[in-house]
Enzyme design. Structure first.
Site, mmCIF file in Angstrom:
data_model
loop_
_atom_site.group_PDB
_atom_site.id
_atom_site.type_symbol
_atom_site.label_atom_id
_atom_site.label_comp_id
_atom_site.label_asym_id
_atom_site.label_seq_id
_atom_site.Cartn_x
_atom_site.Cartn_y
_atom_site.Cartn_z
ATOM 1 N N CYS A 2 67.914 -52.432 32.301
ATOM 2 C CA CYS A 2 68.511 -52.338 30.820
ATOM 3 C C CYS A 2 67.023 -51.310 30.532
ATOM 4 O O CYS A 2 65.894 -51.496 30.592
ATOM 5 C CB CYS A 2 68.227 -53.650 29.941
ATOM 6 N N ARG A 27 67.982 -46.689 33.769
ATOM 7 C CA ARG A 27 67.830 -48.155 34.149
ATOM 8 C C ARG A 27 68.863 -48.997 34.026
ATOM 9 O O ARG A 27 68.892 -50.290 34.116
ATOM 10 C CB ARG A 27 66.631 -48.680 32.846
ATOM 11 N N TRP A 73 72.058 -52.985 31.758
ATOM 12 C CA TRP A 73 72.580 -53.087 33.035
ATOM 13 C C TRP A 73 73.183 -54.748 33.196
ATOM 14 O O TRP A 73 72.129 -55.360 33.140
ATOM 15 C CB TRP A 73 71.700 -52.599 34.068
ATOM 16 N N ASN A 99 65.662 -56.959 27.614
ATOM 17 C CA ASN A 99 65.677 -56.512 28.869
ATOM 18 C C ASN A 99 64.989 -57.750 29.819
ATOM 19 O O ASN A 99 64.012 -57.959 29.606
ATOM 20 C CB ASN A 99 64.848 -55.100 29.205
ATOM 21 N N GLY A 100 65.824 -58.220 30.539
ATOM 22 C CA GLY A 100 65.344 -59.557 31.340
ATOM 23 C C GLY A 100 66.573 -60.536 31.402
ATOM 24 O O GLY A 100 67.627 -60.444 31.262
ATOM 25 N N GLU A 487 67.086 -44.934 55.927
ATOM 26 C CA GLU A 487 67.229 -44.159 54.547
ATOM 27 C C GLU A 487 68.413 -43.358 54.339
ATOM 28 O O GLU A 487 68.929 -43.300 53.209
ATOM 29 C CB GLU A 487 65.792 -43.725 54.480
ATOM 30 N N LYS A 491 71.198 -43.538 51.336
ATOM 31 C CA LYS A 491 71.417 -42.646 50.511
ATOM 32 C C LYS A 491 72.784 -42.214 50.267
ATOM 33 O O LYS A 491 73.491 -42.049 49.359
ATOM 34 C CB LYS A 491 70.691 -41.155 50.835
ATOM 35 N N GLU A 494 74.740 -45.174 48.765
ATOM 36 C CA GLU A 494 74.633 -45.470 47.191
ATOM 37 C C GLU A 494 75.105 -44.454 46.293
ATOM 38 O O GLU A 494 75.506 -44.716 45.270
ATOM 39 C CB GLU A 494 73.171 -45.766 46.883
ATOM 40 N N HIS A 510 74.943 -52.272 71.514
ATOM 41 C CA HIS A 510 75.186 -53.799 71.260
ATOM 42 C C HIS A 510 76.090 -54.063 69.935
ATOM 43 O O HIS A 510 75.892 -54.996 69.553
ATOM 44 C CB HIS A 510 73.690 -54.267 71.075
ATOM 45 N N LYS A 609 67.899 -47.747 38.427
ATOM 46 C CA LYS A 609 66.646 -47.480 38.855
ATOM 47 C C LYS A 609 65.535 -48.473 39.161
ATOM 48 O O LYS A 609 65.098 -48.557 40.262
ATOM 49 C CB LYS A 609 66.204 -46.256 38.091
HETATM 50 C C1 G6P Z 1 66.427 -50.036 43.190
HETATM 51 C C2 G6P Z 1 66.524 -48.253 43.056
HETATM 52 C C3 G6P Z 1 66.219 -47.832 44.250
HETATM 53 C C4 G6P Z 1 64.722 -48.307 44.868
HETATM 54 C C5 G6P Z 1 64.644 -49.901 44.635
HETATM 55 C C6 G6P Z 1 63.396 -50.607 44.831
HETATM 56 O O1 G6P Z 1 67.519 -50.440 44.181
HETATM 57 O O2 G6P Z 1 67.936 -48.003 42.626
HETATM 58 O O3 G6P Z 1 66.085 -46.325 44.415
HETATM 59 O O4 G6P Z 1 64.272 -47.916 45.902
HETATM 60 O O5 G6P Z 1 65.121 -50.310 43.470
HETATM 61 O O6 G6P Z 1 62.709 -49.929 43.422
HETATM 62 P P1 G6P Z 1 60.995 -49.755 43.394
HETATM 63 O O7 G6P Z 1 61.018 -49.160 42.191
HETATM 64 O O8 G6P Z 1 60.088 -51.203 43.658
HETATM 65 O O9 G6P Z 1 60.511 -48.644 44.555
#
Ligand code: G6P
Length: 614
Positions: A2, A27, A73, A99-100, A487, A491, A494, A510, A609
């Site tokens: 948020c 956010r 969010w 927010n929270g 990673e 990517k 997501e 396995h 994010k």
């Molecule tokens: C969310 C974001 C990711 C990020 C993760 C951890 O899921 O979409 O891109 O890696 O949070 O966030 P941070 O700010 O702690 O790296």
């Protein structure tokens, strides 16, 4: 999650709020709303993006020099018009953005219902709005006292901005667990979840600390800490923002993600700046000055993180164990915090976070601190909560990352972890002088090598086009390249919503090998390193089952290029630095596939994010 914005001053608030919300949309982006404090107080909100809100508001009264805005969010209640913020209390006295999470909202809601309150939404925020109003009306107290009393009954996390229609000359802002920044202009104040909506108006900001409450009026602000034993005001500390507006614009790129991928040669140079000197073979991490003894003497290092930062942590484990010879564990912060982990006083915990605000990572830090460990942070956002709650640390200085899928933050985190591992190794003697100097020289070459990979974008796009309709993908790697495979898979899933798994290549036998057929793209990260021959065998195993191989290889590799369906070459480097290079084609593959599939690359569905809820 948020995003919160607020304005109080002499300008019209609406354009400032809308622009600020667009900056904070990363956010959360399932609904948005604004409230303008004018003669009647106009509130507009709707499901969807900030652009939907703009359409909704067209032709309506947007007058007002005080206002609040929110991009959501969803946590409590599905994304719809009613659950969108701002929330107004039942008798219309208070307007709130939040927010929270308010954990005890159900119990409070029942009590308020028994006292005659009716609720329009399913949110926890409306409960708080009504609780404040109930105390305000029943107790005949002013708005600030009502907010303070209400918060004393709340369990949870919040960044809040509150307006009271009877006291239209100020806004109340409170922070506990969710970030809130106040921009100090000339005769005006700005409020936001981070500095990006503020930077174009003023560079002077105050970062609220947990339990800080600011009452912000046209003629000044009062700040106090609700937990402090000392009553009375607290002196605000004004910080100067180093952020530039250019850094938060798309600057001609179609998406923030693409811009951020292309920024990596520069962002990694920024991560080095003032820290490594290839001419003198020196490396200095100022933020660890007081922690080097703890690090070199650590019996164990524990890395905690979430999401992409966790993958950077996995690379960090390999780096620290190789260069510093200290046993290292990596754990998801959300697991670590709830399992009563064994932590010794001579452990060093390193928390990695781009945002510096991830709720689980923050809670894991508190736990490690309680148990007496030294806690360090590797964070990108300057002034965020994690750097403020750790004993020391290193900023990644990658610049603002706005695309939800993390790219340049990952390579900056890996760069910082490389430097930490090297510095411990140099101090403890586990790296020889020569090895240390060679690594510094190699590290300094990484930005140019990334630029060379980025020049292959068209080639990578052409390969991506062939697999845009895939429904599954497997990513394989070994050693340093296994976290890169994870990673890469993250990517892809997501932003393109294709199911993808990252696996250590040897583990394929396995289980995942059962999935391989002629439709399954298998992306193998197979640059030259210690296990090169082994991964060549893994590629043969995939080919024997008619799988499609897209291999990331070292320039000039003529073994894998004969077996693979496609190869993408990256420059040669020290094995330990290979993740910084081999991840770049994977970022580009997922970007191109997502664009070809028509996905919203910068704002993928259901994601945010900054995850400030548990
Ligand atoms: C969310 C974001 C990711 C990020 C993760 C951890 O899921 O979409 O891109 O890696 O949070 O966030 P941070 O700010 O702690 O790296």
């Amino acid at each position: 999650m948020c995003g919160i914005v607020g304005y109080i001053g002499e300008k019209q608030a609406y354009p400032i709020l809308i622009k600020g919300l667009k900056r904070l949309e990363y956010r959360g982006y399932d609904s948005a709303g604004v409230a303008l404090i004018n003669a009647h107080c106009s509130t507009y909100k709707c499901r969807g993006k900030v652009s939907d809100l703009e359409a909704e508001v067209e032709g309506k009264n947007i007058e007002g020099t005080i206002g609040l805005g929110h991009t959501r969010w969803a946590t409590h209640g599905e994304p719809n018009d009613i659950n969108a913020h701002p929330h107004t209390s039942m008798h219309g006295k208070f307007i709130i953005i939040h927010n929270g999470i308010i954990e005890n909202y159900n119990r409070l809601k029942s009590k308020l219902i028994n006292r005659g309150y009716e609720f329009k939404s399913e949110t926890d925020t409306e409960v708080l709005a009504n609780l404040i109003e109930y105390i305000y009306l029943k107790g005949k107290v002013n708005a600030v006292t009502a907010v303070e009393l209400a918060l004393s009954k709340i369990v949870g996390a919040y960044g809040l901005v509150i307006a009271c229609v009877d006291e239209k000359d100020h806004l109340i802002a409170v922070r506990k667990g969710s970030p809130l920044v106040i921009g100090v202009g000339s005769g005006e104040y700005f409020l936001a979840s981070d500095a990006t909506p503020i930077v174009e108006h003023t560079k002077s900001v105050i970062y609220l600390q947990d339990n800080d409450m600011a009452v912000i009026g046209l003629n000044g602000m009062n700040l106090k800490n609700l937990n402090s034993k000392q009553s009375g005001e607290k002196k605000p500390i004004i910080h100067k923002l180093e952020l530039d507006v250019d850094e938060i614009e798309k600057s001609g790129y179609d998406h923030y993600m693409l811009k951020e991928i292309h920024e990596q040669p520069r962002s990694i140079s920024d991560t080095f700046r003032g820290r490594i000197n290839p001419a003198t073979h020196e490396l200095k991490l100022g933020g660890l000055h007081y922690n080097m003894d703890a690090l070199t003497n650590a019996k164990r290092i524990i890395i905690i993180a979430c999401g992409t930062s966790y993958h950077a942590g996995l690379v960090g484990e390999y780096l620290i164990e190789e260069f510093a010879r200290i046993p290292t564990e990596v754990e998801y912060a959300s697991e670590f915090r709830y399992r009563d982990p064994i932590i010794y006083k001579d452990d060093v915990v390193i928390a990695i976070s781009q945002s510096g605000e991830t709720a689980d990572t923050l809670a894991a830090i508190e736990l490690a601190k309680e148990k007496g460990a030294t806690v360090l942070g590797v964070c990108n956002v300057v002034g965020s909560s994690i750097p403020r709650s750790t004993d020391g640390g290193v900023y990644t200085h990658a610049g603002p990352e706005i695309g939800v899928a993390s790219t340049k933050a990952f390579t900056a985190q890996v760069t910082v972890l490389t430097m930490i591992a090297m510095q411990i190794g140099q101090k403890s003697g586990s790296l020889t002088k020569q090895e240390y100097s060679d690594l510094i020289e190699e590290l300094a070459l990484i930005p140019d090598k990334i630029s060379a990979i980025l020049k292959k974008s068209d080639e990578i796009k052409a390969i991506s086009e062939l697999y845009q309709h895939a429904t599954n993908a497997l990513y394989l790697g070994r050693g340093y390249l296994y976290p890169v495979a994870m990673e890469g898979a993250l990517k892809l899933k997501e932003i393109s919503y294709i199911h993808a798994e990252g696996y250590p290549a040897a583990e394929m036998k396995h289980g995942p090998i059962a999935l391989i057929d002629e439709n399954m793209p298998v992306i193998v990260v197979a640059t030259k390193d210690k296990s090169y021959d082994k991964i060549v065998s893994n590629i043969q195993e995939v080919k024997a089952r008619k799988g499609i191989i897209i291999a990331i290889v070292t320039e000039g590799d003529d073994t894998i290029s004969k077996m693979a369906d496609h190869v993408i070459e990256v420059p040669e480097s020290d094995f330990a630095l290979a993740p910084l290079l081999s991840v770049i084609p994977l970022q580009l593959i997922s970007y191109f596939i997502a664009v070809l599939r028509g996905c919203n690359v910068d704002q993928p569905r259901n994601l945010a994010k900054s995850v400030t809820v548990e």
